[in-house]
Design an enzyme around this catalytic site. Structure first.
Site, PDB file in Angstrom:
ATOM      1  CE  LYS A 203     -27.722   1.776 -26.736  1.00  0.00           C
ATOM      2  NZ  LYS A 203     -26.349   1.316 -26.976  1.00  0.00           N
TER       3      LYS A 203
ATOM      4  CG  ASP B 253     -26.030   3.609 -29.660  1.00  0.00           C
ATOM      5  OD1 ASP B 253     -25.313   2.633 -29.400  1.00  0.00           O
ATOM      6  OD2 ASP B 253     -26.927   3.550 -30.539  1.00  0.00           O
TER       7      ASP B 253
HETATM    8  P1  NDP Z   1     -22.819   7.009 -35.476  1.00  0.00           P
HETATM    9  O1  NDP Z   1     -24.052   7.806 -35.367  1.00  0.00           O
HETATM   10  O2  NDP Z   1     -21.514   7.639 -35.179  1.00  0.00           O
HETATM   11  O3  NDP Z   1     -22.710   6.350 -36.933  1.00  0.00           O
HETATM   12  C1  NDP Z   1     -23.698   5.526 -37.489  1.00  0.00           C
HETATM   13  C2  NDP Z   1     -23.340   5.332 -38.942  1.00  0.00           C
HETATM   14  O4  NDP Z   1     -24.169   4.352 -39.547  1.00  0.00           O
HETATM   15  C3  NDP Z   1     -23.513   6.609 -39.722  1.00  0.00           C
HETATM   16  O5  NDP Z   1     -22.515   6.684 -40.693  1.00  0.00           O
HETATM   17  C4  NDP Z   1     -24.890   6.436 -40.339  1.00  0.00           C
HETATM   18  O6  NDP Z   1     -25.101   7.194 -41.517  1.00  0.00           O
HETATM   19  C5  NDP Z   1     -24.846   4.954 -40.667  1.00  0.00           C
HETATM   20  N1  NDP Z   1     -26.170   4.388 -40.903  1.00  0.00           N
HETATM   21  C6  NDP Z   1     -26.583   3.829 -42.042  1.00  0.00           C
HETATM   22  N2  NDP Z   1     -27.835   3.418 -41.971  1.00  0.00           N
HETATM   23  C7  NDP Z   1     -28.270   3.732 -40.758  1.00  0.00           C
HETATM   24  C8  NDP Z   1     -29.524   3.567 -40.125  1.00  0.00           C
HETATM   25  N3  NDP Z   1     -30.575   2.995 -40.699  1.00  0.00           N
HETATM   26  N4  NDP Z   1     -29.610   3.980 -38.858  1.00  0.00           N
HETATM   27  C9  NDP Z   1     -28.566   4.569 -38.263  1.00  0.00           C
HETATM   28  N5  NDP Z   1     -27.358   4.765 -38.831  1.00  0.00           N
HETATM   29  C10 NDP Z   1     -27.215   4.346 -40.080  1.00  0.00           C
HETATM   30  O7  NDP Z   1     -23.038   5.731 -34.548  1.00  0.00           O
HETATM   31  P2  NDP Z   1     -21.950   4.720 -33.960  1.00  0.00           P
HETATM   32  O8  NDP Z   1     -20.839   4.534 -34.917  1.00  0.00           O
HETATM   33  O9  NDP Z   1     -21.650   5.133 -32.575  1.00  0.00           O
HETATM   34  O10 NDP Z   1     -22.824   3.388 -33.855  1.00  0.00           O
HETATM   35  C11 NDP Z   1     -22.883   2.423 -34.895  1.00  0.00           C
HETATM   36  C12 NDP Z   1     -23.343   1.097 -34.325  1.00  0.00           C
HETATM   37  O11 NDP Z   1     -22.420   0.657 -33.320  1.00  0.00           O
HETATM   38  C13 NDP Z   1     -24.718   1.110 -33.639  1.00  0.00           C
HETATM   39  O12 NDP Z   1     -25.319  -0.155 -33.814  1.00  0.00           O
HETATM   40  C14 NDP Z   1     -24.357   1.281 -32.167  1.00  0.00           C
HETATM   41  O13 NDP Z   1     -25.375   0.803 -31.324  1.00  0.00           O
HETATM   42  C15 NDP Z   1     -23.108   0.416 -32.099  1.00  0.00           C
HETATM   43  N6  NDP Z   1     -22.189   0.654 -30.981  1.00  0.00           N
HETATM   44  C16 NDP Z   1     -21.681   1.909 -30.742  1.00  0.00           C
HETATM   45  C17 NDP Z   1     -20.790   2.092 -29.718  1.00  0.00           C
HETATM   46  C18 NDP Z   1     -20.130   3.397 -29.455  1.00  0.00           C
HETATM   47  O14 NDP Z   1     -19.291   3.468 -28.556  1.00  0.00           O
HETATM   48  N7  NDP Z   1     -20.431   4.450 -30.199  1.00  0.00           N
HETATM   49  C19 NDP Z   1     -20.401   0.981 -28.811  1.00  0.00           C
HETATM   50  C20 NDP Z   1     -20.941  -0.304 -29.212  1.00  0.00           C
HETATM   51  C21 NDP Z   1     -21.805  -0.426 -30.246  1.00  0.00           C
HETATM   52  P3  NDP Z   1     -25.138   8.799 -41.521  1.00  0.00           P
HETATM   53  O15 NDP Z   1     -23.692   9.229 -41.508  1.00  0.00           O
HETATM   54  O16 NDP Z   1     -25.854   9.127 -42.775  1.00  0.00           O
HETATM   55  O17 NDP Z   1     -25.860   9.196 -40.281  1.00  0.00           O
HETATM   56  O1  2IT Z   2     -23.758  -0.132 -27.419  1.00  0.00           O
HETATM   57  C1  2IT Z   2     -22.872   0.265 -26.646  1.00  0.00           C
HETATM   58  O2  2IT Z   2     -22.191  -0.517 -25.980  1.00  0.00           O
HETATM   59  C2  2IT Z   2     -22.631   1.711 -26.553  1.00  0.00           C
HETATM   60  N1  2IT Z   2     -23.273   2.483 -27.251  1.00  0.00           N
HETATM   61  C3  2IT Z   2     -21.619   2.242 -25.574  1.00  0.00           C
HETATM   62  C4  2IT Z   2     -22.205   2.336 -24.201  1.00  0.00           C
HETATM   63  C5  2IT Z   2     -21.344   2.995 -23.167  1.00  0.00           C
HETATM   64  O3  2IT Z   2     -21.858   3.109 -22.038  1.00  0.00           O
HETATM   65  O4  2IT Z   2     -20.206   3.376 -23.432  1.00  0.00           O
END
Ligand code: NDP
Ligand code: 2IT
Length: 444
Positions: free
Chosen positions: A126, A166
């Site tokens: 990561k 992420d």
């Molecule tokens: P994004 O940046 O696309 O979205 C994050 C969302 O959460 C935003 O709407 C953000 O608000 C909100 N949020 C609220 N509070 C917080 C905070 N304290 N810190 C950060 N964000 C906050 O991220 P993802 O949707 O990609 O990721 C969301 C979660 O899913 C994370 O835990 C990530 O590690 C996990 N994840 C993501 C994957 C992926 O493929 N993207 C795969 C597996 C897990 P705002 O709109 O105001 O920024």
């Molecule tokens: O937390 C996760 O699994 C991710 N942000 C996706 C990682 C990836 O390599 O697609």
């Protein structure tokens, strides 16, 4: 003292200033007790737990870039390469002001087991930075991404370490980073996933984490005599994971009624309008107040609060520790019967325990959100064979991977007499493959 307790004590002593990392290790090692106890002598001699909790290496570097006023800014960059026993390091890059080494280590540690659960050959890693993308111009984002990759490119490669998105890192950031990697290394290779479709990205990668979360949730419900169709779903977050979780939940006949961002949350009793949410968050990069302004049925609230809404199923899709014991009590009191984690470690240990003890079906993030990284691995396969698969082909592979993950963790929990404990099941099933590879490869 048992081997697990001995290692937990050592990890606490060595990483005292990293609470999120300690939380992740605590959960995993405690739930691995039945497996470790059964092989204690061998694992202790081979120092398996000491090795699996210590990253192969952790890189920290300066990221200087020039803002629109001509001022030089300096951020800190990270890449933790945790474990490559079953494949090249794989895991996302988080861009958020809260990022520090402990957070990247917790995410990298979780990724080892998640990636193993996908059944695909990917190790755990990561990275990210304390850079805050909010309010930055496109040029500033590009300047940051180029500087970040100028250093990171020395340590990654299609067969070494393959980062992805992420929090704060989406298609735009991956594009700028890919361009810089290509320029410096002179190689067009699948070094990042989540790429644009015109330069080696995979169809369905954008949707994969949210869709995968729903495929696994549906299977978990089905195996417990319930149906996702017709259920009220509460979702947190309004980013990549949340948006596509909401979309797939609707396609399955459920009704998602909330979403949230870092400043407030929406309750929309008529069901979230996904097209509007995408317009606000993906296109305008605006706040949820704009969603409320355009949708008469929606109520906007400042701060936290989605877990107070009555629901059948809760899907935390924002960030770590966003669902605490008080939230868990409210969910149970309101009749919620399933929680599946779209985010990484969104539920505190205390809240997880409370939910499980109160009969709530609980799918941990390392299983429930594994669809994102699994589809990244499918992107790597397509890049290697220089072919692109159709949306349907990728999506159907994703669905079988998620169904398979659920059955693997369900079986692992049953084998160790903790049937229904999907947290233990996921940790055990993820660990088994990694430990087998570590033992086969000797002391390294
Ligand atoms: P994004 O940046 O696309 O979205 C994050 C969302 O959460 C935003 O709407 C953000 O608000 C909100 N949020 C609220 N509070 C917080 C905070 N304290 N810190 C950060 N964000 C906050 O991220 P993802 O949707 O990609 O990721 C969301 C979660 O899913 C994370 O835990 C990530 O590690 C996990 N994840 C993501 C994957 C992926 O493929 N993207 C795969 C597996 C897990 P705002 O709109 O105001 O920024
Ligand atoms: O937390 C996760 O699994 C991710 N942000 C996706 C990682 C990836 O390599 O697609």
């Amino acid at each position: 003292m048992s081997y697990v307790d001995e290692v937990l004590a050592k990890v606490k002593e060595k990483n005292a200033s990293e609470p999120e990392f300690l939380q992740a290790v605590d959960e995993v090692l405690n739930s691995l007790r039945p497996v470790i106890d059964a092989n204690e002598e061998l694992y202790r001699k081979e120092a398996i737990l000491e090795r699996i909790t210590e990253p192969d290496r952790q890189l920290m570097f300066r990221v200087p870039w020039v803002d629109d006023k001509g001022q030089v800014q300096v951020n800190r960059g990270f890449r933790v390469q945790f474990n490559n026993s079953i494949g090249p390091y794989k895991g996302g890059l988080r861009l958020h002001p809260s990022v520090n080494l402990g957070i990247i280590k917790f995410l990298g540690f979780e990724q080892i087991f998640k990636n193993s659960l996908t059944s695909l050959p990917i190790g755990g890693g990561k990275g990210g930075s304390d850079f805050d993308p909010k309010g930055k111009s496109d040029r500033e984002i590009m300047a940051f991404c180029q500087s970040f990759m100028t250093e990171l490119c020395k340590y990654i490669g299609a067969d070494t370490d393959v980062p992805a998105g992420d929090i704060g890192t989406g298609a735009r950031e991956i594009g700028y980073m890919f361009g810089q990697y290509k320029k410096i290394r002179g190689m067009f290779e699948g070094v990042l996933t989540g790429k644009g479709l015109s330069y080696g990205g995979s169809l369905a990668r954008t949707e994969a984490t949210g869709y995968g979360l729903l495929y696994l949730t549906k299977e978990m419900l089905k195996c417990n005599g319930k149906d996702i169709a017709g259920k009220t779903v509460v979702v947190s977050g309004a980013g990549n994971v949340a948006i596509y979780a909401i979309q797939k939940a609707q396609q399955m006949g459920a009704k998602p009624v909330t979403c949230s961002d870092s400043t407030g949350w929406i309750y929309d009793p008529e069901g979230i309008d996904v097209a509007l949410l995408k317009e606000v968050k993906e296109v305008k990069r605006a706040r949820l107040t704009e969603y409320a302004a355009a949708r008469p049925s929606a109520q906007y609230h400042e701060g936290k609060g989605v877990w107070s809404v009555k629901c059948d199923v809760a899907l935390p899709c924002a960030t770590q520790n966003e669902l605490d014991i008080e939230d868990a009590k409210q969910l149970v009191a309101n009749g919620c019967f399933a929680v599946a984690e779209g985010a990484n470690m969104p539920t505190t240990l205390e809240a997880t325990k409370y939910l499980q003890e109160n009969g709530v079906l609980f799918a941990p993030g390392k299983a429930a959100n594994a669809g994102g990284v699994a589809t990244s691995a499918l992107e790597m396969s397509q890049n290697s064979e220089r072919l692109s698969w159709s949306f349907e082909e990728v999506d159907s592979k994703l669905e079988s991977i998620m169904v398979n993950i659920f059955h693997n963790l369900d079986d692992a929990a049953k084998r160790y007499n903790v049937a229904g404990d999907y947290v233990a099941g996921a940790n055990i099933a993820g660990f088994e493959k990694v430990v087998d590879a570590m033992l086969a490869q000797g002391v390294c």
